[in-house]
Design an enzyme around this catalytic site. Structure first.
Site, PDB file in Angstrom:
ATOM      1  N   TYR A  52      23.928  62.465  17.655  1.00 55.00           N
ATOM      2  CA  TYR A  52      25.042  62.226  16.733  1.00 55.00           C
ATOM      3  C   TYR A  52      26.180  63.202  17.020  1.00 55.00           C
ATOM      4  CZ  TYR A  52      27.812  62.134  12.463  1.00 55.00           C
ATOM      5  OH  TYR A  52      28.856  62.058  11.576  1.00 55.00           O
ATOM      6  N   LYS A  68      29.845  61.962  18.469  1.00 59.90           N
ATOM      7  CA  LYS A  68      31.037  62.165  17.640  1.00 59.90           C
ATOM      8  C   LYS A  68      32.035  63.062  18.369  1.00 59.90           C
ATOM      9  CE  LYS A  68      31.815  60.869  14.016  1.00 59.90           C
ATOM     10  NZ  LYS A  68      32.480  59.611  13.545  1.00 59.90           N
TER      11      LYS A  68
END
Length: 272
Positions: A154, A158
């Site tokens: 993640y 991102k």
């Protein structure tokens, strides 16, 4: 005029600014859509949760049920002045490919579609997880270096998406990244519900007696920061901004406060 912002779109005539919101059926997306409507924007809200889409329609938004990886993004961006990209796969673990598709590829496709549609502003919901390391960190600012090795898929995806978005900033197409920290609000399905489930059980497992600090952010503050990023896009273009509630609190103190509010005694269970 709202917040000193320019309400002129990128298509010639002055008009109510038109905003596309992705991830609009999430907690931040709902709060953002409401903030935009209150600020006088016309809102096209895209998401996948039917009940939330109905709520958005009731608020006055044009609600669209769609998956960014499966829909025609050119159609979604058509006629828009600004894109707020809040949709993401958010989880501490999962298949790397799933994060790449949802967080990087979808962002790339949306960024391309927005530029092709002559959108003049692209506001990206990034994440402070880009700073995450296996050690304590306090006093983090926008100048704080990211770790060489991202903490998880993640954080990696991102970060990759944010770099891509900010690299696209140019006159006529301003891009801004907002990194909201630990969002909470009435439509939160991620952070606070997990904590509350353990509080209600009366036993809360914590490392190091819960001394680690958390800095919660009211979702309305996160939404306002996103709106301001568009309204001040010329000054903010090409930048990333950290957003938080500004009141760091030990996890143990947060758990204690929640237990008091729920009238539930909570025992901290130490973990090695």
């Amino acid at each position: 005029r709202h917040g000193g912002g320019d309400q002129r779109g990128g298509h010639g005539a002055a008009h109510m600014r038109r905003a596309l919101v992705t991830g609009a059926t999430g907690g931040l997306g709902i709060a953002l859509s409401r903030a935009l409507l209150d600020a006088g924007y016309v809102v096209r809200a895209v998401g996948r949760q039917p009940a939330a889409l109905q709520r958005l329609t009731g608020m006055g938004a044009e609600a669209v049920a769609a998956d960014l990886l499966e829909t025609d993004l050119a159609v979604l961006c058509q006629g828009m002045d600004v894109v707020f990209h809040a949709a993401a796969l958010s989880s501490p673990w999962g298949p790397e490919e799933a994060f790449d598709r949802a967080n990087v590829e979808a962002t790339r496709r949306l960024l391309d579609a927005a530029q092709a549609a002559e959108v003049n502003s692209f506001i990206f919901v990034s994440s402070p997880s880009v700073y995450a390391r296996w050690r304590d960190q306090t006093g983090i600012t926008e100048a704080t270096a990211w770790p060489d090795r991202p903490l998880n898929a993640y954080a990696r995806t991102k970060g990759e998406a944010e770099v891509m978005v900010l690299a696209a900033d140019r006159p006529g197409f301003r891009t801004v990244a907002i990194r909201p920290r630990a969002l909470i609000g009435p439509d939160d399905t991620v952070l606070l519900p997990r904590i509350l489930r353990l509080v209600r059980k009366g036993r809360f497992p914590l490392f190091r007696r819960g001394e680690a600090l958390v800095e919660l952010t009211d979702v309305r503050d996160g939404a306002r920061a996103l709106v301001l990023a568009d309204q001040h896009r010329e000054a903010a273009g090409g930048q990333a901004v950290n957003i938080s509630g500004g009141r760091p609190l030990p996890i143990a103190a947060l758990v204690e406060q929640l237990g008091q509010r729920l009238n539930t005694p909570v025992k901290i269970v130490p973990l090695p």
